[in-house]
Design an enzyme around this catalytic site. Sequence first.
Site, PDB file in Angstrom:
ATOM      1  N   ASP A 121     -25.262  -2.685 -12.508  1.00 34.52           N
ATOM      2  CA  ASP A 121     -25.114  -4.003 -11.887  1.00 34.52           C
ATOM      3  C   ASP A 121     -26.386  -4.296 -11.102  1.00 34.52           C
ATOM      4  OD1 ASP A 121     -24.319  -6.309 -10.497  1.00 34.52           O
ATOM      5  OD2 ASP A 121     -22.303  -5.537 -10.141  1.00 34.52           O
ATOM      6  N   ARG A 123     -27.038  -7.245  -9.575  1.00 34.16           N
ATOM      7  CA  ARG A 123     -26.853  -8.394  -8.691  1.00 34.16           C
ATOM      8  C   ARG A 123     -27.177  -8.065  -7.236  1.00 34.16           C
ATOM      9  NH1 ARG A 123     -20.885  -9.964 -10.558  1.00 34.16           N
ATOM     10  NH2 ARG A 123     -20.778  -7.692 -10.468  1.00 34.16           N
TER      11      ARG A 123
END
Length: 187
Positions: A121, A123
């Site tokens: 991930d 983000r």
Amino acid sequence: MNIEISQVANLPSRFGEFHVKAFKEGEKEHLVIYAKKMEENPIVRVHSECLTGDALGSLKCDCRDQLEFALKLIHEEGGMVIYLRQEGRNIGLLNKINAYALQDKGLNTIEANHQLGFASDERTYEVVTFILDYFDIKKIKLLTNNPHKVKAISGVEILERMPIIMQSNKFNEDYLDTKRDEMGHLF
């Protein structure tokens, strides 16, 4: 942070009537969709862009279902959706489609990202803190299954983590299992 902020506009939608405001962070333009009546401790959904799910109705994920659920809920109970332009867990659309191709060959979502040279991930959530501060929001009820979001969002008190459970289908069962078993998502 150097962020350009738009004016407020009305957004009538099939989920209700909202206000919208855009926040431009470098090349990324994020959108905040919020109820006309804002609660003191609002429900907040931090939603990362998913073109294939949100706009095209892909059944490989539960993104569109989560977004629609959040919009209905914030219309009814007050709150906001912070729509972040972080396609494919922030690897971009081209790499997301490459990850899809690897998933078609049997890799799970995490393995596909790693095969492409990315973390599970990618983000970030600093702009969320900026946005909540802009709206002078100090306490929220966070609508998420992702424990990483709970830890990553700073500058506000998270009074409650509200689960957002969607019905699985034959195309996203493995994806949701991977999110639960390997990424710690709370369903």
